[in-house]
Design a protein around this motif. Structure first.
Motif, PDB file in Angstrom:
ATOM      1  N   GLU A   5      35.039  39.455  36.254  1.00 31.62           N
ATOM      2  CA  GLU A   5      36.154  38.718  36.780  1.00 31.62           C
ATOM      3  C   GLU A   5      35.807  38.252  38.282  1.00 31.62           C
ATOM      4  O   GLU A   5      36.397  38.997  38.985  1.00 31.62           O
ATOM      5  CB  GLU A   5      37.535  39.346  36.421  1.00 31.62           C
ATOM      6  CG  GLU A   5      38.649  38.638  36.327  1.00 31.62           C
ATOM      7  CD  GLU A   5      39.863  39.431  35.880  1.00 31.62           C
ATOM      8  OE1 GLU A   5      40.380  39.198  34.815  1.00 31.62           O
ATOM      9  OE2 GLU A   5      40.196  40.421  36.448  1.00 31.62           O
ATOM     10  N   PRO A   6      35.065  37.560  38.387  1.00 37.58           N
ATOM     11  CA  PRO A   6      34.535  36.920  39.776  1.00 37.58           C
ATOM     12  C   PRO A   6      35.784  36.549  40.776  1.00 37.58           C
ATOM     13  O   PRO A   6      35.599  36.454  42.037  1.00 37.58           O
ATOM     14  CB  PRO A   6      33.514  35.997  39.626  1.00 37.58           C
ATOM     15  CG  PRO A   6      33.233  36.075  38.036  1.00 37.58           C
ATOM     16  CD  PRO A   6      34.353  36.337  37.381  1.00 37.58           C
ATOM     17  N   LEU A   7      36.847  35.993  40.036  1.00 38.34           N
ATOM     18  CA  LEU A   7      37.975  35.630  40.833  1.00 38.34           C
ATOM     19  C   LEU A   7      39.414  35.494  39.974  1.00 38.34           C
ATOM     20  O   LEU A   7      39.222  35.492  38.940  1.00 38.34           O
ATOM     21  CB  LEU A   7      37.881  34.143  41.360  1.00 38.34           C
ATOM     22  CG  LEU A   7      38.060  32.928  40.371  1.00 38.34           C
ATOM     23  CD1 LEU A   7      38.003  31.580  41.224  1.00 38.34           C
ATOM     24  CD2 LEU A   7      37.081  32.974  39.068  1.00 38.34           C
TER      25      LEU A   7
ATOM     26  N   MET B 252      33.867  37.228  44.009  1.00 36.77           N
ATOM     27  CA  MET B 252      32.718  37.964  44.060  1.00 36.77           C
ATOM     28  C   MET B 252      31.682  37.371  44.274  1.00 36.77           C
ATOM     29  O   MET B 252      31.539  36.308  43.805  1.00 36.77           O
ATOM     30  CB  MET B 252      32.756  38.690  42.674  1.00 36.77           C
ATOM     31  CG  MET B 252      33.680  39.864  42.190  1.00 36.77           C
ATOM     32  SD  MET B 252      33.384  40.561  40.723  1.00 36.77           S
ATOM     33  CE  MET B 252      31.738  41.345  40.712  1.00 36.77           C
ATOM     34  N   THR B 253      30.706  37.741  44.960  1.00 35.75           N
ATOM     35  CA  THR B 253      29.522  36.951  45.245  1.00 35.75           C
ATOM     36  C   THR B 253      28.387  37.104  44.178  1.00 35.75           C
ATOM     37  O   THR B 253      28.657  37.906  43.228  1.00 35.75           O
ATOM     38  CB  THR B 253      28.560  37.560  46.535  1.00 35.75           C
ATOM     39  OG1 THR B 253      28.354  38.979  46.364  1.00 35.75           O
ATOM     40  CG2 THR B 253      29.593  37.720  47.877  1.00 35.75           C
TER      41      THR B 253
ATOM     42  N   GLY C  48      36.916  45.985  42.641  1.00 37.11           N
ATOM     43  CA  GLY C  48      36.315  46.891  42.168  1.00 37.11           C
ATOM     44  C   GLY C  48      36.073  47.045  40.581  1.00 37.11           C
ATOM     45  O   GLY C  48      36.220  46.080  39.800  1.00 37.11           O
ATOM     46  N   TRP C  49      35.890  48.086  40.203  1.00 38.49           N
ATOM     47  CA  TRP C  49      35.835  48.498  38.671  1.00 38.49           C
ATOM     48  C   TRP C  49      37.236  49.119  38.377  1.00 38.49           C
ATOM     49  O   TRP C  49      37.817  50.100  38.737  1.00 38.49           O
ATOM     50  CB  TRP C  49      34.883  49.730  38.449  1.00 38.49           C
ATOM     51  CG  TRP C  49      33.410  49.248  38.469  1.00 38.49           C
ATOM     52  CD1 TRP C  49      32.721  49.353  39.823  1.00 38.49           C
ATOM     53  CD2 TRP C  49      32.738  48.699  37.674  1.00 38.49           C
ATOM     54  NE1 TRP C  49      31.288  48.850  39.484  1.00 38.49           N
ATOM     55  CE2 TRP C  49      31.414  48.320  38.179  1.00 38.49           C
ATOM     56  CE3 TRP C  49      32.801  48.221  36.225  1.00 38.49           C
ATOM     57  CZ2 TRP C  49      30.183  47.715  37.527  1.00 38.49           C
ATOM     58  CZ3 TRP C  49      31.608  47.659  35.652  1.00 38.49           C
ATOM     59  CH2 TRP C  49      30.490  47.359  36.297  1.00 38.49           C
ATOM     60  N   GLN C  50      37.867  48.309  37.574  1.00 39.97           N
ATOM     61  CA  GLN C  50      39.325  48.524  37.170  1.00 39.97           C
ATOM     62  C   GLN C  50      39.396  49.596  36.342  1.00 39.97           C
ATOM     63  O   GLN C  50      38.965  49.600  34.997  1.00 39.97           O
ATOM     64  CB  GLN C  50      39.923  47.259  36.495  1.00 39.97           C
ATOM     65  CG  GLN C  50      41.236  47.705  36.330  1.00 39.97           C
ATOM     66  CD  GLN C  50      41.955  46.052  36.227  1.00 39.97           C
ATOM     67  OE1 GLN C  50      42.180  45.228  36.983  1.00 39.97           O
ATOM     68  NE2 GLN C  50      42.470  45.800  34.846  1.00 39.97           N
ATOM     69  N   ARG C  51      40.310  50.508  36.495  1.00 39.20           N
ATOM     70  CA  ARG C  51      40.972  51.686  35.535  1.00 39.20           C
ATOM     71  C   ARG C  51      42.241  51.362  34.982  1.00 39.20           C
ATOM     72  O   ARG C  51      43.068  50.697  35.626  1.00 39.20           O
ATOM     73  CB  ARG C  51      40.997  52.975  36.285  1.00 39.20           C
ATOM     74  CG  ARG C  51      39.833  53.461  36.994  1.00 39.20           C
ATOM     75  CD  ARG C  51      39.958  55.099  37.496  1.00 39.20           C
ATOM     76  NE  ARG C  51      38.920  55.725  37.736  1.00 39.20           N
ATOM     77  CZ  ARG C  51      38.562  56.075  39.154  1.00 39.20           C
ATOM     78  NH1 ARG C  51      39.227  55.655  39.931  1.00 39.20           N
ATOM     79  NH2 ARG C  51      37.592  56.583  39.235  1.00 39.20           N
ATOM     80  N   PRO C  52      42.416  51.461  33.804  1.00 39.64           N
ATOM     81  CA  PRO C  52      41.361  51.988  32.904  1.00 39.64           C
ATOM     82  C   PRO C  52      40.590  51.089  31.879  1.00 39.64           C
ATOM     83  O   PRO C  52      39.583  51.337  31.107  1.00 39.64           O
ATOM     84  CB  PRO C  52      42.270  52.973  31.804  1.00 39.64           C
ATOM     85  CG  PRO C  52      43.479  52.172  31.659  1.00 39.64           C
ATOM     86  CD  PRO C  52      43.645  51.334  33.196  1.00 39.64           C
TER      87      PRO C  52
ATOM     88  N   ALA D 272      37.527  51.903  40.873  1.00 43.81           N
ATOM     89  CA  ALA D 272      36.328  52.898  41.134  1.00 43.81           C
ATOM     90  C   ALA D 272      35.457  52.029  41.960  1.00 43.81           C
ATOM     91  O   ALA D 272      35.484  50.777  41.924  1.00 43.81           O
ATOM     92  CB  ALA D 272      35.911  53.309  39.916  1.00 43.81           C
ATOM     93  N   LYS D 273      34.699  52.723  42.884  1.00 44.94           N
ATOM     94  CA  LYS D 273      33.735  51.960  43.688  1.00 44.94           C
ATOM     95  C   LYS D 273      32.274  51.586  43.061  1.00 44.94           C
ATOM     96  O   LYS D 273      31.538  50.689  43.410  1.00 44.94           O
ATOM     97  CB  LYS D 273      33.372  52.962  44.966  1.00 44.94           C
ATOM     98  CG  LYS D 273      34.453  52.681  45.924  1.00 44.94           C
ATOM     99  CD  LYS D 273      34.401  53.374  47.136  1.00 44.94           C
ATOM    100  CE  LYS D 273      35.681  53.564  48.234  1.00 44.94           C
ATOM    101  NZ  LYS D 273      35.150  54.521  49.388  1.00 44.94           N
ATOM    102  N   SER D 274      32.346  52.574  42.068  1.00 40.58           N
ATOM    103  CA  SER D 274      30.969  52.159  41.292  1.00 40.58           C
ATOM    104  C   SER D 274      31.307  52.333  39.676  1.00 40.58           C
ATOM    105  O   SER D 274      32.277  52.872  39.299  1.00 40.58           O
ATOM    106  CB  SER D 274      30.126  53.077  41.834  1.00 40.58           C
ATOM    107  OG  SER D 274      30.346  54.549  41.211  1.00 40.58           O
ATOM    108  N   PHE D 275      30.278  51.969  38.730  1.00 35.98           N
ATOM    109  CA  PHE D 275      30.547  52.006  37.507  1.00 35.98           C
ATOM    110  C   PHE D 275      30.491  53.645  37.058  1.00 35.98           C
ATOM    111  O   PHE D 275      31.049  54.052  36.246  1.00 35.98           O
ATOM    112  CB  PHE D 275      29.276  51.114  36.694  1.00 35.98           C
ATOM    113  CG  PHE D 275      29.280  51.449  34.987  1.00 35.98           C
ATOM    114  CD1 PHE D 275      30.286  50.949  34.407  1.00 35.98           C
ATOM    115  CD2 PHE D 275      28.439  52.297  34.718  1.00 35.98           C
ATOM    116  CE1 PHE D 275      30.445  50.986  32.995  1.00 35.98           C
ATOM    117  CE2 PHE D 275      28.447  52.444  32.991  1.00 35.98           C
ATOM    118  CZ  PHE D 275      29.529  51.776  32.279  1.00 35.98           C
ATOM    119  N   ARG D 276      29.427  54.304  37.524  1.00 34.42           N
ATOM    120  CA  ARG D 276      29.275  55.680  37.268  1.00 34.42           C
ATOM    121  C   ARG D 276      30.592  56.346  37.694  1.00 34.42           C
ATOM    122  O   ARG D 276      31.204  57.232  36.726  1.00 34.42           O
ATOM    123  CB  ARG D 276      28.336  56.192  38.303  1.00 34.42           C
ATOM    124  CG  ARG D 276      27.974  57.758  38.018  1.00 34.42           C
ATOM    125  CD  ARG D 276      26.857  58.363  38.820  1.00 34.42           C
ATOM    126  NE  ARG D 276      26.632  59.562  38.313  1.00 34.42           N
ATOM    127  CZ  ARG D 276      25.516  60.406  38.750  1.00 34.42           C
ATOM    128  NH1 ARG D 276      24.643  59.560  39.669  1.00 34.42           N
ATOM    129  NH2 ARG D 276      25.175  61.680  38.475  1.00 34.42           N
TER     130      ARG D 276
END
Length: 403
Positions: A33-35, A59-60, A266-270, A279-283
């Protein structure tokens, strides 16, 4: 078939590999979802209720490609907002296709005819056009007249140009089964490659809260529609077992990690539908999210959800475990006459938490912190006979122009 055979084989091989290696949680589709910005304001949408400063974020290209590298999913759905508003979207799509990812670009099609020349047909690329029923139904859903006709015109042009095109149909309370069946006939006659359908999710920020289906209504509606579709050869881009689930024949639990979302925060929960942290990363998303806190029966906001972003992956994983079952459903279609499976109990679900305002405040503070200080604007006046190459600044004032 709605999904190209090579795509089905690659995705199936990917899923089997995850099972063989014993990986408990893995992504099937990366939701990108870049925007958030959109050129429509649909009454059932909860994705665009943000201040302008957030809607202006993008998102770039590199961030999008990095998200793909982190997740490693074989399929990518690019959504929004309206992705065609992103000036670098053609470059993003080309970069993902170059990696041999199957990309679905979700669009309301208002800009599709204008932007189509920026893209090329590819077996790895498909337009996914939002159509919530026939002309009257769709224009009412998106709260603007004429959108259906523009979308259909764009679909026909895209098909004539050699693109793959599917439609994304969200169903709301009050939908008439016969009318939905007629609509599916209509889009098949247009030559679309497939249909993706699901009930609308009850976004807490959606302006219209009165027309979201509960699970029982969802099951009965889809049973009635599928009964009318027997023998009509509608092509769906979804697993036959997910369609069987919509008709009340599978007691599936949500697998939100199957379609993880990366957006401007970032990575949306959940999951794609429910944003209660980032979260800042997928991991970090996969390892630190309290997955058991969510899903129907676990959390109030998930009580009526039957959307593909949560349950499609469950159906695909089930197909690997029970190949004979999916073969039967694929051959005969979803069951429409036998008793439905028991519903998941909501007795022990935890109450909803409302964190939207806090998240917006945090993001606005982050945007303000990143924003560079503005240089003063210099006002220049010229006097008769002055040297045009040497203007004299006489007054400085702080700029208040918007970015």
């Amino acid at each position: 078939m709605a999904v190209p055979i090579m795509q089905a084989v690659r995705v199936g091989s990917y899923v089997v590999k995850q099972h063989i290696t014993g990986r408990k949680r893995y992504p099937l589709v990366l939701m990108l979802e870049p925007l958030f910005r959109c050129n429509l304001a649909c009454a059932g949408c909860g994705k665009i209720d943000y201040p302008a400063a957030i809607l202006n974020q993008r998102m770039t290209v590199q961030e999008c490609l990095d998200a793909d590298a982190e997740a490693g999913a074989p399929v990518i759905a690019v959504a929004g907002g309206e992705p065609l508003l992103h000036k670098e979207m053609p470059e993003i799509i080309r970069g993902l296709i170059a990696r041999k990812k199957y990309v679905y670009l979700c669009t309301n099609a208002l800009l599709l005819e204008k932007k189509m020349d920026d893209y090329e047909p590819s077996p790895f690329f498909s337009w996914d056009v939002h159509l919530d029923g026939d002309k009257t139904m769709h224009d009412a859903s998106v709260c603007q007249d004429g959108v259906y006709e523009r979308a259909v015109a764009a679909i026909k042009k895209a098909k004539a140009r050699g693109f793959r095109v599917s439609i994304n149909c969200t169903v709301f309370d009050g939908a008439d089964p016969q009318r939905m069946a007629n609509f599916f006939d209509e889009v098949m006659a247009m030559g679309v490659d497939g249909i993706m359908t699901a009930p609308g999710y009850a976004y807490e920020r959606a302006p219209d809260q009165a027309h979201f289906l509960n699970r029982q209504k969802t099951k009965q509606l889809f049973r009635d529609v599928f009964r009318l579709g027997k023998g009509k050869k509608w092509r769906f881009t979804q697993s036959p077992l997910f369609l069987n689930f919509l008709a009340g024949n599978e007691q599936y639990h949500c697998t939100p990690w199957g379609k993880p979302l990366r957006n401007v925060f970032g990575w949306q929960r959940p999951c794609y539908l429910l944003g209660e942290g980032y979260a800042k990363s997928f991991r970090e998303l996969m390892e630190d999210t309290k997955w058991d806190d969510y899903g129907t029966g676990n959390y109030e906001k998930c009580a009526d959800c039957m959307v593909h972003s949560g349950y499609e992956s469950t159906a695909v994983m089930d197909a690997v475990r029970r190949p004979w079952h999916i073969a039967k459903v694929a051959l005969f279609g979803p069951e429409t006459e036998k008793p439905m499976v028991p519903e998941i109990s909501l007795a022990n679900q935890r109450p909803a938490q409302y964190v939207f305002s806090k998240q917006v405040e945090e993001q606005m503070e982050a945007i303000a912190a990143r924003k560079p200080a503005k240089a003063p604007r210099v006002k220049v006046v010229r006097t008769e006979g002055a040297n045009d190459e040497a203007p004299k600044p006489v007054e400085a004032e702080q700029s208040t122009a918007a970015d």
